[in-house]
Enzyme design. Structure first.
Site, mmCIF file in Angstrom:
data_model
loop_
_atom_site.group_PDB
_atom_site.id
_atom_site.type_symbol
_atom_site.label_atom_id
_atom_site.label_comp_id
_atom_site.label_asym_id
_atom_site.label_seq_id
_atom_site.Cartn_x
_atom_site.Cartn_y
_atom_site.Cartn_z
ATOM 1 C CB SER A 37 9.528 -6.512 -14.290
ATOM 2 O OG SER A 37 8.309 -5.086 -13.174
ATOM 3 C CE LYS A 88 2.736 -2.541 -6.891
ATOM 4 N NZ LYS A 88 1.365 -3.037 -7.397
ATOM 5 C CB SER A 127 0.920 7.790 -4.811
ATOM 6 O OG SER A 127 1.002 7.044 -3.231
ATOM 7 C CE1 TYR A 152 5.565 3.901 -5.399
ATOM 8 C CE2 TYR A 152 4.555 4.697 -3.400
ATOM 9 C CZ TYR A 152 4.539 4.552 -4.686
ATOM 10 O OH TYR A 152 2.874 4.478 -5.753
ATOM 11 C CE LYS A 156 4.431 6.557 -7.824
ATOM 12 N NZ LYS A 156 4.080 6.141 -9.318
ATOM 13 C CG ASN A 183 -4.413 3.643 0.833
ATOM 14 O OD1 ASN A 183 -4.838 4.497 0.942
ATOM 15 N ND2 ASN A 183 -3.999 2.903 1.398
ATOM 16 C CG ASN A 202 5.460 -5.038 1.464
ATOM 17 O OD1 ASN A 202 5.445 -4.547 2.171
ATOM 18 N ND2 ASN A 202 5.800 -4.470 0.241
ATOM 19 C CG ASN A 203 -0.384 -3.023 -0.880
ATOM 20 O OD1 ASN A 203 0.391 -2.777 -2.154
ATOM 21 N ND2 ASN A 203 -0.217 -1.328 -0.010
ATOM 22 C CG LEU A 204 -5.451 -3.486 5.484
ATOM 23 C CD1 LEU A 204 -4.859 -4.289 6.175
ATOM 24 C CD2 LEU A 204 -5.895 -2.583 6.138
ATOM 25 N NE ARG A 235 -2.542 4.584 5.381
ATOM 26 C CZ ARG A 235 -2.297 4.729 6.353
ATOM 27 N NH1 ARG A 235 -2.839 5.583 7.423
ATOM 28 N NH2 ARG A 235 -1.128 4.615 6.707
ATOM 29 N NE ARG A 299 3.631 -0.680 6.970
ATOM 30 C CZ ARG A 299 2.307 -1.204 5.704
ATOM 31 N NH1 ARG A 299 2.943 -2.041 5.324
ATOM 32 N NH2 ARG A 299 1.745 -0.123 5.430
HETATM 33 N N1 UDP Z 1 -1.923 -3.096 7.588
HETATM 34 C C1 UDP Z 1 -1.778 -3.546 8.122
HETATM 35 N N2 UDP Z 1 -1.637 -5.373 8.323
HETATM 36 C C2 UDP Z 1 -0.564 -5.704 7.354
HETATM 37 C C3 UDP Z 1 -1.179 -4.447 6.058
HETATM 38 C C4 UDP Z 1 -1.092 -3.172 6.409
HETATM 39 O O1 UDP Z 1 -2.102 -2.648 9.412
HETATM 40 O O2 UDP Z 1 -0.525 -6.269 7.052
HETATM 41 C C5 UDP Z 1 -2.202 -1.337 7.832
HETATM 42 C C6 UDP Z 1 -0.842 -0.348 7.588
HETATM 43 O O3 UDP Z 1 -0.352 -0.013 9.043
HETATM 44 C C7 UDP Z 1 -2.030 0.696 6.817
HETATM 45 C C8 UDP Z 1 -3.360 0.495 6.485
HETATM 46 O O4 UDP Z 1 -2.932 -1.196 7.298
HETATM 47 O O5 UDP Z 1 -2.261 2.185 8.496
HETATM 48 C C9 UDP Z 1 -3.403 0.473 4.642
HETATM 49 O O6 UDP Z 1 -1.996 -0.005 4.779
HETATM 50 P P1 UDP Z 1 -1.259 -0.176 2.902
HETATM 51 O O7 UDP Z 1 0.090 -0.556 2.934
HETATM 52 O O8 UDP Z 1 -2.613 -1.053 2.272
HETATM 53 O O9 UDP Z 1 -1.498 1.036 2.510
HETATM 54 P P2 UDP Z 1 -0.226 2.385 2.192
HETATM 55 O O10 UDP Z 1 -1.668 3.610 3.453
HETATM 56 O O11 UDP Z 1 0.745 2.026 3.945
HETATM 57 O O12 UDP Z 1 -0.173 3.511 0.995
#
Ligand code: UDP
Length: 342
Positions: A37, A88, A127, A152, A156, A183, A202-204, A235, A299
């Protein structure tokens, strides 16, 4: 260690594919099942290439269907299951809670029902989100869980409780382990498997690599006014191969009867806090490039800082994170380039 058969539910995804590679290289038989999916066959094909296992069993199935789960367990001599099959995306879970509770809970309940009937051990992918905004850092497994801030995150916590209750109810006939990931980032050194986000990441780290390759114009760093040394969030970024290896240690511990309790929890992290800005700088340095980024507002829902105390996993399981953040960021970039055909 005896060779065992391990079912990896959600095994075609980012974490599942890396775990499959490590299980095979540790000598286990693996059965991969996924409903596809949220991924395509790229990683599964990569796993077959890396391991040389063209015959690796793959079953396309939905873990929300109890009959299908039961059939799977009757067709393969499964000794342990590692359960990843779940949605997720935190933001999506806030918008569509029913979809998340339904999928993530029912699939896990089906796995547990069948596993407990058959005396099969269960490893659950949890998580660090269960710790919320911690009062004390680093967090140990004894640190209190905080009320979840998204459906979500709540799934967990609920799944951890369901596993713990089920293990207890079977009187230890089945064992359970929950691994709390910090992370996970990076990719396999072969660059044949890695993270494949759908749409805007969504992830950094996927956002960083997509910006570096030119798919995204600019990375937004969410918040530079946090009470941290450089104002950006901290993180515990754990290399995906290191994280995958933790599963091999955990499965071996379950199967070899080395567990101290019937249900155990381990943090899977490095113990090293890294800020967003530090990560961006390290990415630029190790890969010799400049990243287009800007500071943006915080965020919603982000915690200021969280990192693991991994002592328990280090001492009890004998597992330790090994790759440096630079190696990991180089692997993430190699994977992005591989995807772009460069
Ligand atoms: N982050 C950011 N810009 C992005 C995505 C994430 O600055 O485009 C930051 C976010 O605010 C957090 C860190 O990167 O401090 C890790 O975010 P991620 O979404 O990868 O993982 P999370 O810790 O939220 O599960």
């Amino acid at each position: 260690m005896a060779k065992k058969t391990v079912l990896v539910s959600g095994g075609a995804g980012f974490i599942g594919s890396h775990v499959t590679v490590e299980l095979i290289s540790a000598g286990h038989d693996v059965v991969v099942a996924d409903n596809m999916s949220n991924c395509d066959m790229t990683c599964f094909e990569g796993v077959k290439k890396i391991t040389g296992r063209e015959d690796l069993p793959f079953i396309k199935m939905d873990f929300c269907n109890a009959a299908e789960v039961d059939k799977l367990f009757s067709e393969y001599p499964i000794d342990a299951v590692i359960h990843f099959a779940a949605f997720k995306a935190v933001g999506e879970s806030v918008e569509e809670p029913v979809k998340y509770y339904k999928n993530n809970l029912i699939s896990f309940l089906n796995v547990l029902e069948t596993a407990s009937k058959r005396g099969c051990n269960v490893l659950f992918s949890s998580s660090a989100t269960v710790y919320g905004e911690p009062d004390k850092l680093p967090v140990t497994e004894e640190s209190p869980r905080q009320p979840a801030t998204s459906p979500y995150g709540n799934t967990k916590q609920i799944c951890e409780d369901i596993l713990s209750d089920t293990v207890k109810a079977t009187g230890g006939k089945i064992k359970g382990i929950a691994l709390r990931y910090f992370n996970p980032i990076g990719a396999h050194p072969s660059a044949l498997i890695g993270e494949l986000p759908r749409g805007v990441p969504n992830n950094l780290v996927p956002f960083i690599t997509q910006t570096a390759i030119g798919k995204r114009e600019c990375l937004s760093i969410f918040g530079n006014d946090y009470p941290t040394p450089d104002g950006t969030c901290q993180r515990d970024y754990i290399d995906i191969v290191d994280l995958a290896k933790a599963h091999v240690f955990a499965v071996t511990r379950m199967i070899d009867g080395k567990m101290k309790k019937d249900y155990e929890i381990f943090n899977v992290g490095t113990g090293r806090p890294v800020s967003v800005l530090e990560l961006v700088n390290a990415f630029e340095k190790v890969n010799g490039l400049k990243l287009n980024y800007r500071f943006a507002p915080r965020r919603a829902g982000d915690v200021t800082a969280i990192w693991a105390d991994p002592t328990l996993a280090n001492e009890e399981m004998g597992w330790k994170a090994e790759r440096t953040v630079e190696e990991t960021l180089a692997s993430a970039w190699a994977w992005e380039k591989h995807l772009a055909g460069k």
